[in-house]
Write an enzyme that holds these catalytic residues in place. Structure first.
Site, short mmCIF file in Angstrom:
data_model
loop_
_atom_site.label_atom_id
_atom_site.label_comp_id
_atom_site.label_asym_id
_atom_site.label_seq_id
_atom_site.Cartn_x
_atom_site.Cartn_y
_atom_site.Cartn_z
N GLY A 1 0.73 -1.20 0.04
CA GLY A 1 -0.03 -0.11 -0.05
C GLY A 1 0.80 1.27 0.12
N ILE B 1 1.91 2.94 6.82
CA ILE B 1 1.09 3.82 7.77
C ILE B 1 0.76 3.03 8.98
CG2 ILE B 1 0.53 5.04 5.78
CD1 ILE B 1 -2.40 3.77 6.19
N ASP B 2 0.88 1.65 8.88
CA ASP B 2 0.55 1.10 10.26
C ASP B 2 1.44 0.98 11.39
OD1 ASP B 2 -1.92 0.01 9.16
OD2 ASP B 2 -0.65 -1.37 7.95
N GLU C 1 -10.14 -1.21 12.35
CA GLU C 1 -10.85 -2.29 11.58
C GLU C 1 -10.79 -3.46 12.09
OE1 GLU C 1 -9.37 -2.37 7.73
OE2 GLU C 1 -7.08 -2.26 8.33
N MET D 1 -7.77 2.20 10.12
CA MET D 1 -6.98 1.30 9.51
C MET D 1 -6.11 0.67 10.66
SD MET D 1 -5.58 2.29 5.54
CE MET D 1 -6.87 2.29 4.15
N GLY D 2 -5.89 -0.47 10.44
CA GLY D 2 -5.20 -1.21 11.49
C GLY D 2 -5.64 -2.61 11.65
N ASN E 1 6.17 -5.10 5.65
CA ASN E 1 6.49 -6.25 6.08
C ASN E 1 6.45 -7.15 4.78
OD1 ASN E 1 6.87 -8.86 7.65
ND2 ASN E 1 5.58 -7.73 9.28
N GLN F 1 -6.49 8.12 5.10
CA GLN F 1 -5.19 7.99 5.70
C GLN F 1 -3.97 7.71 5.12
OE1 GLN F 1 -7.24 5.06 9.10
NE2 GLN F 1 -8.39 5.10 7.19
#
Length: 405
Positions: free
Chosen positions: A12, A141-142, A243, A186-187, A112, A298
């Site tokens: 992403g 972004i995570d 999420e 998000m997450g 990752n 985001q």
């Protein structure tokens, strides 16, 4: 002997992933060891189909500066999982392409799964005496990569979350009647982005009054109790949820819907937690309720990018080139916080094999109030990462970005 460098973007995109690409191009062109800097179009997947460009020739100086400020992945991205079996014919075919293009340095910007790619390629190279240097440049972004204080992309996404939640709070507060607004962020397993909503508060006790992260088990009845109590304190209640929140048995809340699907990596595509909770609150309390899913905003809101995040992303790309030139391979660039006040950071290299296929969860000691809030330690950690508004080129009231033709 001079060699060429090649860089790809994977997974992403973010608001600042191109800043790392900028750092790689700029630094790569400054070293006499590197002849040309090539870019893979749509990552490894596109490169295997023959799609690439010469970044050291195809971009003007002005376009390179615009690239630094452009969100999304300029080279295009992919979600392509390399074979686990290093004896697969995929690898000799890929390395033959590298040989034909005289590649000596390989950089992959991603999260990752991208670090898994760097790991596999560097291990194959080691087993077959290849002298190509493989370096991973972090991006997500995570904020869930291990062995680094934070990841490029997180600061800008966190800034977007904090700003947008603050604006939603203001918008929701204009009416007198009781209302609940649920914001889904998000997450999948890590709650770093949802935690960023705490920075939206203007004073103690301000909205969002409830924050739910994947690291804490979610219980519907406890949630109902939390909401009921919040409604006695405020007319307008803002709730932020990841999420990937799940119950004590590990079942995602979104799985209470029939719309769950899997992506190409076998990951559950999580959407709908906010909508499920919206219906729950409406049925239980009968108040005005809505859910808001911020979704890809985001990761693509370049206008709210953090200046700190942009410069650190450039630094990650720059240090990746320097590390490769010095002989590093099978490594990822990581951030080490050297000072909290004032904030200071330096880059280091870490073994990519110790990063890939691992996940940095939100620290349990930063979760408080029975799993419905975060501590001030998180705020001290995150606030330095969202600082600064970069100067950008504007035209007709809109930002000027670079587009690949």
């Amino acid at each position: 002997m001079k060699k060429n460098a090649i860089v790809g973007q994977s997974g992403g995109p973010t608001a600042v992933i191109n800043a790392s690409l900028y750092g790689i191009i700029k630094e790569g062109m400054a070293h006499e060891e590197i002849k040309q800097v090539y870019g893979m179009i749509n990552g490894i997947e596109g490169f295997m189909s023959g799609n690439y460009m010469d970044l050291s020739k195809d971009l003007t100086a002005e376009e390179l500066e615009l690239l630094k400020m452009t969100p999304a992945a300029y080279l295009g991205s992919c979600r392509y999982k390399l074979p686990d079996d290093l004896s697969s014919p995929f690898y000799p075919a890929l390395f033959e392409k590298f040989r034909a293009m005289e590649i000596g340095y390989f950089f992959y910007i991603g999260g990752n799964d991208s670090m898994d790619t760097v790991s596999k390629l560097s291990r194959y190279a080691s087993h077959h005496q290849s002298d190509i240097h493989f370096i991973g440049i972090p991006k997500t972004i995570d904020n869930d990569l291990v062995l680094t204080d934070h990841t490029p992309g997180y600061g800008s996404a966190a800034k977007y979350v904090a700003d947008t939640v603050r604006e939603i709070v203001l918008d929701s507060s204009v009416y007198q009647q009781k209302s609940v607004t649920i914001i889904e962020l998000m997450g999948r397993h890590a709650g770093w982005l949802t935690a960023a909503s705490a920075m939206a508060r203007k004073f103690k006790g301000d909205n969002p009054v409830l924050i739910y992260l994947p690291e804490s088990d979610f219980d519907f009845e406890q949630f109902a109790f939390d909401v009921q109590h919040a409604l006695t304190q405020k007319s307008s209640v803002i709730i932020c949820v990841s999420e990937g929140i799940s119950d004590s048995k590990g079942k995602f809340i979104c799985e209470y819907s029939d719309d769950v699907q899997l992506d190409s990596f076998g990951h559950k595509m999580l959407t709908g937690s906010g909508k499920i909770l919206e219906n729950f609150v409406r049925n239980r309390f009968g108040v005005k309720v809505r859910s808001v899913e911020l979704n890809v905003n985001q990761r693509c809101s370049g206008m709210l990018a953090s200046a700190v995040d942009i410069e650190e992303s450039v630094q990650a790309g720059t240090e990746g080139v320097r590390a490769a030139i010095k002989g590093a391979t099978g490594m990822m660039i990581a951030f080490k916080r050297t000072s909290h006040s004032p904030y200071a950071m330096e880059c280091m290299t870490v073994d990519v094999n110790e990063v890939c296929n691992k996940e940095k969860l939100f620290p349990s000691e930063w979760i408080c109030a029975n799993g419905t809030d975060v501590t001030s330690d998180f705020l001290n950690y995150a606030l330095p990462l969202i600082q600064g508004e970069p100067k950008r080129k504007m035209e007709d009231g809109l930002p000027v970005y670079i587009y690949r033709k």
